[in-house]
Design a protein around this motif. Structure first.
Motif, PDB file in Angstrom:
ATOM      1  N   GLU A 241       0.830  -1.210   0.000  1.00  0.00           N
ATOM      2  CA  GLU A 241       0.000   0.000   0.000  1.00  0.00           C
ATOM      3  C   GLU A 241       0.859   1.252   0.000  1.00  0.00           C
ATOM      4  OE1 GLU A 241      -3.378   0.373   2.733  1.00  0.00           O
ATOM      5  OE2 GLU A 241      -3.509  -1.821   2.683  1.00  0.00           O
ATOM      6  N   ILE A 242       1.918   1.225   0.851  1.00  0.00           N
ATOM      7  CA  ILE A 242       2.810   2.389   0.907  1.00  0.00           C
ATOM      8  C   ILE A 242       3.423   2.639  -0.460  1.00  0.00           C
ATOM      9  CG2 ILE A 242       4.990   3.275   1.810  1.00  0.00           C
ATOM     10  CD1 ILE A 242       4.435   1.828   4.403  1.00  0.00           C
ATOM     11  N   GLN A 243       3.887   1.571  -1.058  1.00  0.00           N
ATOM     12  CA  GLN A 243       4.548   1.709  -2.360  1.00  0.00           C
ATOM     13  C   GLN A 243       3.581   2.267  -3.398  1.00  0.00           C
ATOM     14  OE1 GLN A 243       6.107  -2.255  -2.793  1.00  0.00           O
ATOM     15  NE2 GLN A 243       8.215  -1.524  -2.483  1.00  0.00           N
ATOM     16  N   GLU A 244       2.350   1.742  -3.334  1.00  0.00           N
ATOM     17  CA  GLU A 244       1.319   2.235  -4.257  1.00  0.00           C
ATOM     18  C   GLU A 244       1.121   3.739  -4.096  1.00  0.00           C
ATOM     19  OE1 GLU A 244      -2.942   0.621  -4.526  1.00  0.00           O
ATOM     20  OE2 GLU A 244      -1.666  -1.208  -4.445  1.00  0.00           O
ATOM     21  N   ALA A 245       0.958   4.143  -2.830  1.00  0.00           N
ATOM     22  CA  ALA A 245       0.706   5.551  -2.530  1.00  0.00           C
ATOM     23  C   ALA A 245       1.888   6.417  -2.974  1.00  0.00           C
ATOM     24  CB  ALA A 245       0.451   5.727  -1.033  1.00  0.00           C
ATOM     25  N   ASN A 247       4.170   5.698  -5.202  1.00  0.00           N
ATOM     26  CA  ASN A 247       4.259   5.755  -6.665  1.00  0.00           C
ATOM     27  C   ASN A 247       3.331   6.816  -7.245  1.00  0.00           C
ATOM     28  OD1 ASN A 247       6.197   3.857  -6.683  1.00  0.00           O
ATOM     29  ND2 ASN A 247       4.861   2.149  -7.260  1.00  0.00           N
ATOM     30  N   LYS A 248       2.104   6.855  -6.665  1.00  0.00           N
ATOM     31  CA  LYS A 248       1.136   7.834  -7.148  1.00  0.00           C
ATOM     32  C   LYS A 248       1.656   9.249  -6.913  1.00  0.00           C
ATOM     33  CE  LYS A 248      -3.318   5.785  -6.896  1.00  0.00           C
ATOM     34  NZ  LYS A 248      -4.424   5.534  -5.965  1.00  0.00           N
ATOM     35  N   ARG A 249       2.172   9.442  -5.656  1.00  0.00           N
ATOM     36  CA  ARG A 249       2.619  10.762  -5.261  1.00  0.00           C
ATOM     37  C   ARG A 249       3.833  11.199  -6.070  1.00  0.00           C
ATOM     38  NH1 ARG A 249       6.026  12.003  -1.088  1.00  0.00           N
ATOM     39  NH2 ARG A 249       5.800   9.928  -0.185  1.00  0.00           N
ATOM     40  N   LEU A 250       4.719  10.257  -6.321  1.00  0.00           N
ATOM     41  CA  LEU A 250       5.970  10.626  -6.966  1.00  0.00           C
ATOM     42  C   LEU A 250       5.945  10.447  -8.484  1.00  0.00           C
ATOM     43  CD1 LEU A 250       8.432   9.003  -4.421  1.00  0.00           C
ATOM     44  CD2 LEU A 250       7.936  11.432  -4.681  1.00  0.00           C
ATOM     45  N   GLU A 251       4.752  10.139  -9.004  1.00  0.00           N
ATOM     46  CA  GLU A 251       4.633   9.830 -10.437  1.00  0.00           C
ATOM     47  C   GLU A 251       5.201  10.927 -11.318  1.00  0.00           C
ATOM     48  OE1 GLU A 251       1.260   7.390 -12.968  1.00  0.00           O
ATOM     49  OE2 GLU A 251       0.645   8.736 -11.342  1.00  0.00           O
ATOM     50  N   ASN A 252       4.753  12.120 -10.961  1.00  0.00           N
ATOM     51  CA  ASN A 252       5.157  13.226 -11.822  1.00  0.00           C
ATOM     52  C   ASN A 252       6.219  14.139 -11.212  1.00  0.00           C
ATOM     53  OD1 ASN A 252       3.301  12.464 -13.845  1.00  0.00           O
ATOM     54  ND2 ASN A 252       1.662  13.340 -12.599  1.00  0.00           N
ATOM     55  N   GLU A 258      16.846  10.778  -1.224  1.00  0.00           N
ATOM     56  CA  GLU A 258      16.148  10.172  -0.077  1.00  0.00           C
ATOM     57  C   GLU A 258      15.003   9.272  -0.528  1.00  0.00           C
ATOM     58  OE1 GLU A 258      16.947  13.384  -0.130  1.00  0.00           O
ATOM     59  OE2 GLU A 258      18.282  13.639   1.624  1.00  0.00           O
ATOM     60  N   ASP A 259      14.290   9.731  -1.514  1.00  0.00           N
ATOM     61  CA  ASP A 259      13.180   8.927  -2.033  1.00  0.00           C
ATOM     62  C   ASP A 259      13.676   7.565  -2.498  1.00  0.00           C
ATOM     63  OD1 ASP A 259      11.239  10.790  -1.576  1.00  0.00           O
ATOM     64  OD2 ASP A 259      11.507  11.775  -3.540  1.00  0.00           O
ATOM     65  N   GLU A 260      14.778   7.616  -3.234  1.00  0.00           N
ATOM     66  CA  GLU A 260      15.301   6.351  -3.758  1.00  0.00           C
ATOM     67  C   GLU A 260      15.780   5.420  -2.642  1.00  0.00           C
ATOM     68  OE1 GLU A 260      18.106   7.192  -6.865  1.00  0.00           O
ATOM     69  OE2 GLU A 260      16.441   7.822  -8.146  1.00  0.00           O
ATOM     70  N   LEU A 261      16.443   6.065  -1.642  1.00  0.00           N
ATOM     71  CA  LEU A 261      16.889   5.272  -0.490  1.00  0.00           C
ATOM     72  C   LEU A 261      15.697   4.618   0.200  1.00  0.00           C
ATOM     73  CD1 LEU A 261      19.348   4.504   1.303  1.00  0.00           C
ATOM     74  CD2 LEU A 261      18.745   6.464   2.741  1.00  0.00           C
ATOM     75  N   GLU A 262      14.641   5.416   0.402  1.00  0.00           N
ATOM     76  CA  GLU A 262      13.431   4.879   1.042  1.00  0.00           C
ATOM     77  C   GLU A 262      12.858   3.711   0.247  1.00  0.00           C
ATOM     78  OE1 GLU A 262      11.900   9.005   3.115  1.00  0.00           O
ATOM     79  OE2 GLU A 262      10.623   8.024   1.596  1.00  0.00           O
ATOM     80  N   GLU A 263      12.827   3.891  -1.075  1.00  0.00           N
ATOM     81  CA  GLU A 263      12.275   2.826  -1.918  1.00  0.00           C
ATOM     82  C   GLU A 263      13.092   1.532  -1.791  1.00  0.00           C
ATOM     83  OE1 GLU A 263      11.666   4.035  -6.001  1.00  0.00           O
ATOM     84  OE2 GLU A 263      10.056   5.368  -5.292  1.00  0.00           O
ATOM     85  N   GLU A 264      14.420   1.763  -1.747  1.00  0.00           N
ATOM     86  CA  GLU A 264      15.305   0.597  -1.626  1.00  0.00           C
ATOM     87  C   GLU A 264      15.055  -0.158  -0.320  1.00  0.00           C
ATOM     88  OE1 GLU A 264      19.407   1.678  -2.753  1.00  0.00           O
ATOM     89  OE2 GLU A 264      19.982   0.057  -1.370  1.00  0.00           O
ATOM     90  N   ILE A 265      14.925   0.673   0.750  1.00  0.00           N
ATOM     91  CA  ILE A 265      14.691   0.040   2.054  1.00  0.00           C
ATOM     92  C   ILE A 265      13.348  -0.665   2.089  1.00  0.00           C
ATOM     93  CG2 ILE A 265      14.317   0.514   4.508  1.00  0.00           C
ATOM     94  CD1 ILE A 265      16.469   2.669   4.261  1.00  0.00           C
TER      95      ILE A 265
END
Lengths: 473, 127
Positions: A241-245, A247-252, A258-265
């Motif tokens: 769910e977090i990833q979905e949210a 992705n939506k937020r960061l789509e554009n 930091e975002d990338e680090l968070e995604e990796e974690i």
């Protein structure tokens, strides 16, 4: 001389009665009889001959008399048979000898004799008295001896009786000893049987309590394990769910570092949760297996065809292993007894037993085959062309269904044969087996009133023999 | 919005269910209430008259009143409330007893939440 002949007859009489009494068949009897005849003849003729005027007749008479008594003396002193008469002869011997000496002195030196006659006569009288005295003494002795002899005979008889009793006693003792030995052997056999029955009971008891323990542990572990699995799953979903949210937020938008680090974690956490779920599921399947122990008696029982069941699970096992391992190659044979009737069993449970044991058999001999192939210097020619083979045989043996599953694998080492039915005992590498298959099989067959026996020889193979009671008609 | 009561002696069940049904709760489709024993469950049902709870999911193995006893109590007092059982013991004996006493469904542990979700969805649709 007259007296000497009288004594000769007396001795002859004794000798003859001696023979009659102790040895009627003695060859000496004839001679004694002749002696009697001669003695009597000399005795009768003595009166005329001794006092005849013819000196020759006198001498002949004397010679005959002396010859007879000498012959008798010879007999008495040399033949052992006449030993009894020896004392009597001893008694009269002085008288006889004196008599003979007197006669010869009288004959050869009449003058000397005449002047010494009184002395001779006195000596003779004393010798005579001596003879009589000795005779009575001897008689008494003889009577005593006779009594002794009778007593000895009596003792002999008693001894004989005792011997007989002893012999019969010995036979009896031997009989009883044999009986005791037989009983002892029987008792030893019974003891042996009891010991093995006890060992079996202890084993069964141990297996039962191990089964209970296993099921108990499984129950206790199941709930917390469910939580582990459920929470890891739900966390996984939450990250989704977090990833979905995100992705939506960061789509554009432009992703910062930091975002990338968070995604990796987040991705790592997800992987971790997947690992937790994976291992949790693994634990879960072990727990399921353990729970099988408490359920080994719960399956619904229907009349089933053991041959068909064995065949089905043999093929299932073969194809199952083949699907997992492409290099797996083995042969299998079946020998089913068509006279085996339908048996009321929980067919799924018993099928699991077949599957477990057949799986083990295939695994054992396929593994053995691989090991043999890796060995370069095989001394045994027959092992070079080794083909793994599992054979399933069914038999209807006096009211029981016997299913034998045998392989030509490496055999089960003696020191672990006791343990193979214990829960969690396995020889497979970690992760390949839970060690619950055989313990579960044991429980299932036990719950059906049957048993599993094991025959194994190292280097030759292993045979599991499942015995199931057939339905009573 | 329907009110569902979950009964289990394990307190973490609440956390698990709340997370699993987060979306449904947030969407206002369902409301979850929890009880950690049979007695607590009956008290929760009796606190409103008529009770707002329409569906009860109960564990069977609980100290004190068991799930099966709770089922009988609920069915005698509030025959309109649906009750389904969730048990680690999926044997026929428990299953037969539950269905005979009027349980709607019988779920086994570990819980397959998809099954429960679809059961709830079906229930909502049938309302």
């Amino acid at each position: 001389m007259y007296f000497i002949n009288f004594f000769s007859l007396l001795i002859l009489y004794y000798l003859s009665s001696n023979i009659k009494k102790f040895n009627p068949t003695s060859p000496l009897k004839k001679w004694i009889n002749w002696g009697f005849l001669a003695g009597t003849a000399i005795w009768i003729s003595g009166g005329t001959l001794e006092y005849s005027d013819v000196i020759f007749a006198q001498i002949l008479f004397k010679i005959l008399t002396i010859a007879l008594i000498s012959g008798l003396a010879y007999l008495v002193y040399t033949v052992p048979e006449f030993e009894r008469t020896k004392t009597l002869f001893n008694a009269i011997a002085p008288f006889i000898i004196l008599g003979i000496i007197e006669h010869f002195v009288e004959l050869l030196a009449p003058k000397f004799y005449n002047s010494w006659e009184a002395v001779f006569e006195t000596a003779l009288a004393f010798a005579f008295l001596w003879a009589i005295f000795m005779y009575f003494v001897t008689r008494k002795q003889r009577k005593n001896l006779e009594i002794e002899r009778l007593k000895a005979i009596e003792r002999e008889r008693e001894l004989e009786i005792i011997e007989k009793v002893k012999a019969s006693l010995e036979i009896e003792v031997a009989d009883r000893t044999n009986e005791l030995i037989r009983q002892k052997e029987e008792l030893e056999k019974t003891l042996q049987e009891l010991k093995s029955a006890q060992a079996q009971l202890i084993h069964a008891e141990k297996m039962a309590s191990l089964g209970e323990l296993t099921a108990g542990i499984a129950h206790e572990i199941q709930n917390p394990l469910n939580f582990v699995n459920n929470f890891s799953e739900v966390s996984h979903e939450l990250i989704d769910e977090i990833q979905e949210a995100r992705n939506k937020r960061l789509e554009n938008a432009n992703k910062t570092e930091e975002d990338e680090l968070e995604e990796e974690i987040l991705a790592d956490i997800k992987t971790n949760l997947e690992k937790i779920t994976h291992h949790g599921k693994r634990a879960d399947s072990i727990v399921k297996g353990m729970l099988g122990h408490s359920r080994s008696n719960s399956g619904e029982r229907t009349p089933s065809d053991l041959n068909a069941l064995a065949d089905e699970y043999l093929r299932l096992s073969f194809h199952g292993i083949r699907a997992k391992d492409k290099t797996f190659n083995a042969d299998f044979k079946t020998d089913f007894d068509p006279s085996l009737p339908l048996v009321t069993i929980a067919s799924q449970d018993v099928g699991r037993v077949f599957l477990n044991i057949v799986n083990n058999a295939f695994y054992a001999c396929a593994d053995y085959s691989k090991k043999l192939k890796n060995q370069v210097n095989l001394e045994d020619e027959s092992l070079k062309n080794y083909i793994p083979c599992v054979k399933v045989t069914t038999r209807n043996i006096s009211g029981t269904g016997v299913i034998s599953i045998s392989d030509n694998g490496p055999g089960i080492p003696e020191n672990i044969r006791e343990k193979i039915f214990q829960p969690f005992f396995t020889t497979k590498p970690t992760g390949m087996g839970t060690g619950l298959g055989l313990s579960l099989s044991y429980d299932i067959i036990k719950a059906h009133g049957g048993k599993i026996d094991l025959i194994s020889e190292e280097g030759k193979g292993t045979e599991f023999i499942i015995t199931l009671p057939l339905d009573r008609k | 919005m329907i009110k569902i009561l979950i009964v289990d002696d394990e307190k973490d069940v609440e956390l698990l269910f709340r997370q699993k049904f987060r979306k449904e709760v947030r969407a206002g489709e369902i409301e979850l209430v929890f009880a950690f024993s049979g007695d607590e469950a009956l008290m929760a049902l009796e606190s409103d008259n008529p009770p707002k709870v329409v569906y009860v999911f109960s564990d069977i193995n609980m100290p004190g009143m068991t799930g099966l006893e709770l089922l009988e109590n609920v069915k005698s007092k509030f025959p309109d409330i649906n009750v389904s059982m969730i048990s680690a013991y999926g044997d026929t004996e428990n299953y037969d007893k539950a269905i005979k006493s009027g349980a709607k469904e019988f779920f086994t542990k570990p819980i397959d939440f998809e099954e429960i979700k679809s059961e709830i969805r079906n229930f909502i649709n049938s309302q």
